[in-house]
Design an enzyme around this catalytic site. Structure first.
Site, short mmCIF file in Angstrom:
data_model
loop_
_atom_site.label_atom_id
_atom_site.label_comp_id
_atom_site.label_asym_id
_atom_site.label_seq_id
_atom_site.Cartn_x
_atom_site.Cartn_y
_atom_site.Cartn_z
N LYS A 29 -22.89 62.36 35.45
CA LYS A 29 -23.69 61.19 35.08
C LYS A 29 -24.52 61.45 33.84
CE LYS A 29 -24.29 58.56 39.36
NZ LYS A 29 -25.25 57.93 40.25
N LYS A 61 -12.77 57.79 39.75
CA LYS A 61 -12.95 57.09 41.04
C LYS A 61 -13.32 55.63 40.79
CE LYS A 61 -17.74 57.46 42.32
NZ LYS A 61 -18.78 57.49 43.29
N LYS A 84 -18.64 50.92 41.31
CA LYS A 84 -19.29 49.65 41.01
C LYS A 84 -19.95 49.67 39.65
CE LYS A 84 -22.29 50.29 44.95
NZ LYS A 84 -23.13 51.49 45.09
P1 AMP Z 1 -22.35 54.63 46.23
O1 AMP Z 1 -21.66 53.37 45.83
O2 AMP Z 1 -22.27 55.68 45.18
O3 AMP Z 1 -23.72 54.42 46.77
O4 AMP Z 1 -21.51 55.22 47.45
C1 AMP Z 1 -21.71 54.81 48.79
C2 AMP Z 1 -20.67 55.43 49.68
O5 AMP Z 1 -19.37 54.96 49.31
C3 AMP Z 1 -20.62 56.96 49.60
O6 AMP Z 1 -20.32 57.46 50.90
C4 AMP Z 1 -19.47 57.21 48.67
O7 AMP Z 1 -18.87 58.46 48.89
C5 AMP Z 1 -18.52 56.07 49.02
N1 AMP Z 1 -17.68 55.73 47.87
C6 AMP Z 1 -18.09 55.23 46.68
N2 AMP Z 1 -17.05 55.06 45.85
C7 AMP Z 1 -15.94 55.48 46.54
C8 AMP Z 1 -14.55 55.55 46.23
N3 AMP Z 1 -14.08 55.17 45.04
N4 AMP Z 1 -13.72 56.03 47.19
C9 AMP Z 1 -14.18 56.42 48.39
N5 AMP Z 1 -15.48 56.37 48.75
C10 AMP Z 1 -16.35 55.91 47.83
#
Ligand code: AMP
Ligand code: TRP
Length: 346
Positions: free
Chosen positions: A124, A207, A210
């Site tokens: 990041k 990956k 959002k």
């Molecule tokens: P975040 O959107 O970074 O707050 O992620 C929230 C949860 O979603 C965490 O457990 C991440 O590991 C999971 N997560 C986010 N993006 C992915 C993705 N592309 N594939 C699988 N899990 C994801």
């Protein structure tokens, strides 16, 4: 840090904690990697605590009104996907001040060297580390605080969060060691299923996120049926048909990703997807995948819209969740302060 007693976790009741940042639209990656599994854990009857981590979100700039809306939207997504506020604790992080307090205490336990090794920080911050907020650097200790504040023993997350849960274990172990206690459990990451790392639809090496500037790179949980079909149709793939065996997906990251997504959505194994679609081209597979995704996501997004029509009710649910969370967190924070030598006289 391996000097934790082997039976340490036996002292603690099974409890799940996990969090999602309300920093934008939730994606299919969030749904398959996190949300869908959160619901499964709740339905297995384990004590589950789920948190919309708004204090994490502000480690990068958030427009205040957008943050408030996204937090409500994320809460609506949780409930629409099957989180029952009567059976799981659902709340936003900033309503329980113990998170920030515990975060500070753990900042004084974690070592700079450990933080510097966090790959998400390196990704990041990139070459711009000097311009990042101090909060972005410290965010993994706040995550450790989230988990340890509830003595959680299991943390369902996607693959990208594994290192942060391991850091949490190191912080817990150092605290227990330095203060000669066995106060914190050693929480285990739960990374299960076919879609623990859903990849971008535009680039099979990144990956799905959002925060990706390209909306075409992701399926949002609120996308309508046409948008979902279009995004899958345009997803980058190679020109070959799907292979007859799983090994044939080696070196084909984009194809592998779509097979994993299909498997996770259908609750079958990638082998079963290949058994059905092996030898078929993407002209057949992509529309089938889009139909499947729409059939799973559309009822959730319809329910989300219904819930979003009554934001006061969402706020009420988050408030009740925060009270329940606070009741667990306060005694653990108080004990932590006591162990560390703080006077508690009021
Ligand atoms: P975040 O959107 O970074 O707050 O992620 C929230 C949860 O979603 C965490 O457990 C991440 O590991 C999971 N997560 C986010 N993006 C992915 C993705 N592309 N594939 C699988 N899990 C994801
Ligand atoms: N850091 C996680 C992410 O960005 C979100 C998070 C914050 C979290 N606190 C947590 C996940 C505690 C699990 C447990 O995805």
């Amino acid at each position: 840090m391996t000097d934790q007693p082997a039976d340490l976790n036996a002292k603690f009741q099974k409890r799940i904690f996990s969090g999602i940042q309300p920093s934008g639209n939730l994606t299919l990656g969030n749904y398959l990697g996190a949300l869908k599994r959160f619901v499964q854990k709740q339905d297995e009857g384990i004590e589950t605590i789920y948190c919309l981590v708004d204090l994490h979100a502000i480690t990068v700039w958030q427009d205040p009104e957008a943050l408030r809306r996204q937090t409500r939207e994320a809460a609506a997504a949780f409930i629409a996907a099957g989180i029952d506020p009567a059976r799981s604790i659902l709340f936003n992080q900033s309503q329980v001040s113990a998170h920030a307090e515990m975060g500070w205490l753990l900042n004084c336990v974690a070592r700079m060297g450990w933080m510097n090794r966090m790959t998400q920080w390196k990704d990041k911050a990139g070459k711009n580390a000097e311009k990042q907020s101090l909060g972005l650097f410290a965010y993994p200790t706040l995550m450790a605080a989230d988990i340890l504040l509830y003595h959680a023993t299991m943390v369902p997350v996607g693959e990208d969060q594994k290192q942060h849960v391991e850091l949490t274990r190191d912080i817990a172990a150092k605290f227990n060691h330095d203060y000669k206690v066995d106060f914190f459990p050693s929480p285990a990451p739960l990374i299960e299923g076919a879609a623990t790392r859903v990849m971008s639809l535009r680039d099979g090496s990144k990956k799905m996120s959002k925060s990706d500037p390209s909306d075409a790179s992701r399926i949002n949980m609120t996308d309508d049926a046409d948008t979902i079909a279009k995004k899958f149709r345009k997803a980058v793939t190679d020109p070959e048909p799907l292979p007859e065996t799983l090994e044939g997906l080696e070196g084909r990251a984009e194809a592998r990703n779509l097979v994993n997504v299909y498997a996770a959505l259908a609750d079958i194994s990638p082998e079963q997807v290949i058994a059905e679609f092996g030898g078929k081209g993407f002209g057949t597979f992509k529309p089938a995948l889009a139909d499947l995704a729409v059939s799973k996501l559309e009822p959730i997004s319809t329910e989300m819209s219904r819930l979003m029509a009554d934001p006061a009710e969402i706020d009420r649910i988050l408030g009740v969740g925060a009270e329940k969370a606070d009741a667990i967190a306060q005694p653990i924070l108080a004990k932590t302060l006591d162990i560390m030598g703080m006077i508690r006289s009021r």
